[in-house]
Design an enzyme around this catalytic site. Structure first.
Site: not given
Ligand code: DGN
Length: 258
Positions: A39-40, A182, A70-72, A8
């Site tokens: 993205y969260g 991240t 990105c985890n989300t 993101s």
């Molecule tokens: N990159 C996003 C994640 O790892 O979930 C964190 C930043 C975001 O988009 N809120």
């Protein structure tokens, strides 16, 4: 061919950095969606749509594999897009979950991440598949991302926020904590200080780089040759390239050309 990595925004550079360290002969094309970050707190539908658009862009760059840093986006989009493209696509959730399942002794695993990641329950579903006896405690920590982007990596305010968010994990006696966003590896020392030495902190960025290496090996796509003359990393963003460059300079050991 390069590896495509997207996020993101800037946070995914923690994943790119682990790939650079652990797969030093690979080229990387990085895309940070700085126009649409964060993205969260966004819906699954939108995150799938954004991810698809970015993967199309990376495919045009002739990548041989894609890492959703990105985890989300990994939580919401990986399953949806994985079979739509004919290169392997990896997310950061599964590698982190696998290591956590292997390393917890008391079977109490904590997960921190964005609201989207934690509410998706995806870590719990992977962890329970690996070991049904594991109890998963999730907690969204939405203030961490802005604190990291403000550069407050070693700061009393960050320490205070950390204590507020993470006390629950101490109360519930977790022995393993997944840094499921991240940005969190960048405040690892503050988290370490609060949680103490005994708790295992899992950095999915590192675990994902190792998983990428074994996947490329298995598919005979790993670049084992030496380094090329030209700079092997390219960076693209959807907005504010200068701001990205400045932040990248604090994560990566060289200046980023855009
Ligand atoms: N990159 C996003 C994640 O790892 O979930 C964190 C930043 C975001 O988009 N809120």
């Amino acid at each position: 061919a390069p590896i495509g990595v997207f996020d993101s925004g800037v946070g995914g550079l923690t994943v790119a950095r682990e790939i650079m360290r652990n797969l030093p002969s690979e080229k990387i094309v990085y895309f940070g969606d700085t126009a649409r970050v964060p993205y969260g707190g966004k819906s699954r539908e939108n995150i799938i749509r954004y991810s698809r658009q970015i993967i199309h862009f990376l495919m045009e760059q002739q990548v041989k594999a894609i890492v959703i840093a990105c985890n989300t986006a990994s939580a919401f989009a990986l399953e949806a897009v994985r079979d739509e493209f004919d290169v392997p696509i990896l997310g950061v959730i599964e590698p982190g979950a696998r290591v956590a399942a292997a390393e917890t002794k008391n079977k109490r695993v904590g997960v921190i991440g964005t609201v989207g990641t934690v509410d998706s329950g995806i870590h719990a579903s992977y962890l329970k598949k690996l070991d049904p006896e594991i109890t998963v405690i999730g907690k969204a920590c939405p203030l961490f991302v802005p604190l990291v982007e403000e550069g407050w990596l070693h700061d009393p305010v960050t320490a205070e926020v950390t204590a507020r968010y993470l006390q629950e994990f101490k109360d519930k006696d977790v022995d393993t904590l997944i840094l499921g966003c991240t940005h969190y590896p960048l405040i690892r020392s503050v988290i370490r200080e609060f949680m103490g030495e005994e708790v295992r902190l899992v950095n999915p960025a590192y675990e994902t780089a190792l998983e990428l290496r074994s996947l490329l090996e298995k598919k005979e796509l790993l670049n084992t040759g030496g380094k090329t003359e030209e700079f092997p990393y390219r960076f693209y963003v959807s907005d504010l390239a200068e701001k990205f460059r400045a932040f990248a300079g604090s994560i990566l050991p060289y200046d980023v050309e855009m």
